[in-house]
Write a protein that holds these residues in place. Structure first.
Motif, PDB file in Angstrom:
ATOM      1  N   ILE A 254       0.968  -1.243   0.087  1.00 10.41           N
ATOM      2  CA  ILE A 254      -0.026   0.239  -0.042  1.00 10.41           C
ATOM      3  C   ILE A 254       0.786   1.358  -0.052  1.00 10.41           C
ATOM      4  O   ILE A 254       0.606   2.134  -0.693  1.00 10.41           O
ATOM      5  N   TYR A 255       2.087   1.425   0.942  1.00  4.46           N
ATOM      6  CA  TYR A 255       2.822   2.300   0.717  1.00  4.46           C
ATOM      7  C   TYR A 255       3.579   2.803  -0.528  1.00  4.46           C
ATOM      8  O   TYR A 255       3.643   3.807  -1.112  1.00  4.46           O
ATOM      9  N   LEU A 256       3.868   1.441  -1.323  1.00  2.81           N
ATOM     10  CA  LEU A 256       4.606   1.544  -2.575  1.00  2.81           C
ATOM     11  C   LEU A 256       3.580   2.086  -3.468  1.00  2.81           C
ATOM     12  O   LEU A 256       3.910   3.213  -4.366  1.00  2.81           O
ATOM     13  N   ASP A 257       2.432   1.681  -3.505  1.00  2.00           N
ATOM     14  CA  ASP A 257       1.231   2.066  -4.555  1.00  2.00           C
ATOM     15  C   ASP A 257       1.102   3.712  -4.179  1.00  2.00           C
ATOM     16  O   ASP A 257       0.861   4.465  -5.244  1.00  2.00           O
ATOM     17  N   ALA A 258       0.873   4.203  -3.126  1.00  2.00           N
ATOM     18  CA  ALA A 258       0.711   5.305  -2.787  1.00  2.00           C
ATOM     19  C   ALA A 258       1.732   6.668  -2.988  1.00  2.00           C
ATOM     20  O   ALA A 258       1.592   7.414  -3.683  1.00  2.00           O
TER      21      ALA A 258
END
Length: 296
Positions: A254-258
């Motif tokens: 989720i961190y990478l996507d955001a």
């Protein structure tokens, strides 16, 4: 008389607002508003940079369920959480039982086992990354152990084992203290009565002590379960999701996507679904363990 009573009530309410108001304001700002914005952006198409965003409805959620990377990260998170919950609680309970006995230096041992918890997860991850990548091969050459000579961060099973080992090493001491507190709250009279009735140490533990620390078990299971699902720091610093994304937790993804792929809306949809999953699993766990407490 009524006026005095009203004034007293107003003063009590004013004090209540004075002491709880700041905490409620912070909770509303950083929790309620954050959750609301997350749900709002999950229904839109926004990259986090452009001022404008388009409403797309449930398209992001549909995309999540068809994303193979999401399924892989979810499967890793479930495996990681299941294994760490079992190992951490078993080792923590064993340590608590051992250090609850009157042994020399037990205070020092308690502090030693709790010390890893004081170190931040990021620091622990970088420290253990150095140990696994550099010291393990040296130790393997000296001892002739073939498993230590490999580059653990290049083999998915070994990288997974590394993150499990570090997680158990860091968290066990914290849960040990919770179990230790529960064991110290068991009335000594009941233990002595069980001993007089002929119960051995093992029977006393399973028939007397363990049922009486069910609340500690509930707390430890809840914290370790939620902590396992939300794991991010150690995943980021120890393996960085590698090799080939095989140790990428859902929080890390989720961190990478955001923030790396500028897909705020898509990451928000994942976060909403992930939050619902954690709430359901944790709620079910508390319901089942609390039911055991009521039965006892």
């Amino acid at each position: 008389m009524q006026k005095k009573h009203l004034q007293k009530k107003l003063r009590q309410n004013a004090l209540y607002v004075l002491f709880t108001g700041p905490a409620m304001l912070l909770f509303f700002t950083f929790v309620i508003c954050s959750v609301g914005l997350g749900i709002f952006y999950s229904l839109r198409d926004w990259n986090g940079i452009d001022p404008a965003s388009n409403f797309v409805g449930l398209r992001n959620y549909v995309r999540v369920f068809s994303d193979p990377d999401f399924r892989a990260s979810l499967w890793f998170t479930i495996r990681y959480t299941a294994i760490t919950v079992v190992l951490v609680n078993v080792f923590a309970l064993l340590l608590a039982v051992g250090l609850n006995a009157r042994i020399p230096g037990r205070g020092l041992l308690r502090a030693a086992f709790f010390t890893p918890m004081v170190i931040s997860s990021v620091t622990s991850g970088y420290l253990w990354n150095f140990i696994v990548v550099h010291l393990f091969p040296m130790l393997g050459k000296l001892t002739g152990i073939e498993g230590l000579q490999k580059d653990w961060m290049s083999y998915p099973p070994l990288a997974f084992a590394a993150i499990i080992i570090v997680s158990v090493w860091q968290m066990t001491g914290y849960y040990m203290l919770i179990y230790l507190t529960g064991l110290q709250g068991v009335p000594q009279e009941i233990v002595e009565a069980a001993t007089i009735d002929g119960a051995g140490p093992v029977q006393t533990f399973f028939r007397v002590k363990l049922p009486m620390i069910r609340s500690s078990v509930t707390i430890c299971l809840f914290l370790s379960l939620v902590g396992g699902f939300k794991s991010f720091d150690l995943n980021y610093s120890l393996t960085n999701g590698g090799p080939f994304g095989t140790t990428q937790s859902l929080s890390f993804q989720i961190y990478l996507d955001a923030f790396k792929r500028d897909a705020i809306s898509y990451a928000s949809a994942k976060a909403v679904l992930f939050s619902i999953l954690i709430a359901l699993v944790a709620g079910l766990q508390v319901l089942l363990t609390r039911r055991k407490e009521v039965e006892l």
